[in-house]
Design an enzyme around this catalytic site. Structure first.
Site, mmCIF file in Angstrom:
data_model
loop_
_atom_site.group_PDB
_atom_site.id
_atom_site.type_symbol
_atom_site.label_atom_id
_atom_site.label_comp_id
_atom_site.label_asym_id
_atom_site.label_seq_id
_atom_site.Cartn_x
_atom_site.Cartn_y
_atom_site.Cartn_z
ATOM 1 C CG ASN A 207 -0.189 -0.102 2.505
ATOM 2 O OD1 ASN A 207 0.584 0.779 2.834
ATOM 3 N ND2 ASN A 207 -0.391 -1.192 3.243
ATOM 4 C CG ASP A 276 -6.864 -5.039 6.298
ATOM 5 O OD1 ASP A 276 -6.328 -4.947 7.421
ATOM 6 O OD2 ASP A 276 -7.503 -4.115 5.761
ATOM 7 C CE LYS A 286 8.158 -12.291 -14.201
ATOM 8 N NZ LYS A 286 8.971 -11.768 -15.276
ATOM 9 N N PRO A 302 -3.356 -11.728 10.592
ATOM 10 C CG PRO A 302 -1.487 -12.390 11.831
ATOM 11 C CD PRO A 302 -2.076 -12.424 10.452
ATOM 12 C CG ASP A 303 -6.144 -6.235 14.127
ATOM 13 O OD1 ASP A 303 -5.256 -5.623 14.744
ATOM 14 O OD2 ASP A 303 -7.128 -5.667 13.607
ATOM 15 C CB ILE A 304 -0.128 -6.648 14.748
ATOM 16 C CG1 ILE A 304 0.285 -7.512 13.548
ATOM 17 C CG2 ILE A 304 1.017 -6.538 15.749
ATOM 18 C CD1 ILE A 304 1.332 -6.886 12.638
ATOM 19 C CG PHE A 320 -2.456 5.765 13.566
ATOM 20 C CD1 PHE A 320 -1.676 5.487 14.673
ATOM 21 C CD2 PHE A 320 -2.442 7.050 13.045
ATOM 22 C CE1 PHE A 320 -0.884 6.462 15.248
ATOM 23 C CE2 PHE A 320 -1.652 8.041 13.603
ATOM 24 C CZ PHE A 320 -0.877 7.745 14.711
ATOM 25 C CE LYS A 334 -10.687 0.732 12.002
ATOM 26 N NZ LYS A 334 -10.026 1.245 10.830
ATOM 27 C CE LYS A 338 -8.423 -2.687 14.221
ATOM 28 N NZ LYS A 338 -7.280 -3.156 13.425
#
Ligand code: C5P
Length: 395
Positions: A207, A276, A286, A302-304, A320, A334, A338
């Site tokens: 990203n 994500d 390749k 996984p959501d750290i 964030f 969130k 979370k």
């Protein structure tokens, strides 16, 4: 005050802001600091040595080869005497000479010869401040632990407007006398940058995160005395002074690096733009273009942040949220989903958020909310660090 009697060596270089340094000497004297002033040759064109002598109560030096002064307090003695070096105003030329280790006048020689912390208050035309040469010189000095205060944006003596005005004497004074810092003795972990999720040996999904905000935060925490661990995805940014950096590539590597070192941390700030999803398979060779449509199967990462927030006796957690719309609504969700202590939400897209030098944040926590207005990321990071200190302290 606790720092009274601090031995401050003030260097003044040749800029119109030199007149403000007279006030700085007066303020330092009022705080009980002992001040010795060194002017560069060009500074004497703006303010006379006599002015600083009268204000500091000490002889002022300009020349490296001054026999009378060298026999009284030689330049090496002067370098040893100083507990704090301050250069205000610092011109682009002075910053360049310092960055490259020149010792071609008394002030640069003193800066090289002294082990005291160095605070620089730049003042110059905004184009000179923003020039890549100056940017690189400042980054180089910062990477060696030199601190900067300002410059401020606004109208300049040359009639133009932009970042280049020397900070006000009161602000410089505050930085000189500031104590051990809001996070002295605390351990802080920050994640930054994007992650890269490999598809095959040559391709990855990623990203637009530049890592600037996370690096600015790591820098601000370190300046406030924290012991900072920065776990970062691939970015092209220099490591902030005094920060321990761990480089990772994928979300899974970031998770491992975080969980390896999270115990004993007082604070965790998840600033990384963690992917994500990752491609379910990483091909060993390749991928060939054989068909018109290529389908990718992705697996959730996984959501750290959520994992850290769920740790028993875990750190105070700050997450964030980068959103293109519905900022506060998503941020509130969130916070709950979370289980984090604080969320800093920013709007992304249309020139805001990623890859740019400025940002604004809406910060929410259980007991409150604060907007931090649009400003450069370094100042914004400092404001967020101050806000975290005040909220976390009450937690
Ligand atoms: O859910 P979302 O990605 O919008 O949440 C963003 C926040 O969660 C950021 O603080 C980010 O660093 C963190 N995060 C994480 N691990 C993930 C995804 C996001 O730590 N896999």
């Amino acid at each position: 005050m606790s720092d009274s009697g601090k031995r401050v060596l003030l260097g003044v270089t040749g800029g119109i802001a030199a007149y403000k340094s007279c006030e700085l000497v007066r303020l330092l004297g009022r705080e009980g600091a002992r001040v010795r002033v060194v002017l560069t040759e060009s500074a004497t064109r703006f303010v006379t040595p006599l002015t600083f002598q009268a204000l500091s109560g000490n002889p002022v030096r300009v020349d490296l080869f001054d026999e009378a002064h060298e026999s009284a307090m030689g330049h090496i003695e002067l370098a040893r005497w100083a507990e704090q070096l301050v250069v205000a105003p610092a011109t682009a030329d002075f910053i360049a000479r310092l960055a490259h280790g020149h010792a071609d006048d008394l002030l640069t020689t003193l800066c090289l010869a002294s082990e005291a912390p160095l605070l620089i208050a730049p003042a110059m035309n905004h184009r000179m401040w923003l020039h890549p040469a100056t940017r690189e010189n400042v980054a180089l000095l910062e990477s060696r632990g030199v601190e900067f205060v300002g410059p401020e944006a606004g109208e300049q003596a040359c009639g133009e407007s932009g970042p280049g005005r020397m900070s006000e004497p009161e602000e410089i004074l505050g930085r000189i006398l500031s104590g051990p810092g809001l996070f002295a003795g605390r351990r802080v972990m920050v994640t930054a940058g994007p992650t890269r999720e490999p598809l095959d040996p040559v391709r990855y999904l990623s990203n637009r995160s530049s890592g600037k905000m996370g690096f600015a935060l790591a820098h601000a925490f370190a300046r406030e005395g924290a012991e900072v661990t920065l776990v970062t995805g691939p970015v092209s940014l220099p490591t902030p002074a005094g920060v321990q950096r761990v480089d990772v590539e994928t979300a899974l590597e970031m998770r491992e690096a975080v969980l390896d070192a999270v115990s004993g941390q007082d604070l965790f700030v998840g600033c990384a733009a963690v992917a994500d999803y990752r491609p379910e398979r990483r091909e060993d060779t390749k991928i060939k273009k054989s068909s018109d449509i290529l389908e990718l199967r992705m697996r959730r990462n996984p959501d750290i942040l959520a994992e850290v927030a769920a740790l028993p006796d875990g750190p105070f957690t700050v997450g964030f949220a980068a959103e293109t719309g519905g900022l506060l609504q998503y941020a509130r969700r969130k916070l709950e989903v979370k289980g984090v202590d604080m969320i800093a939400a920013n709007r992304v897209g249309e020139g805001a958020g990623f890859e740019v030098d400025q940002n604004a944040l809406e910060v929410i926590w259980k007991g409150g909310r604060q907007s931090l207005p649009f400003q450069d990321k370094a100042t914004l990071a400092q404001r967020l660090v101050e806000l975290i200190a005040s909220v976390e302290g009450k937690d």
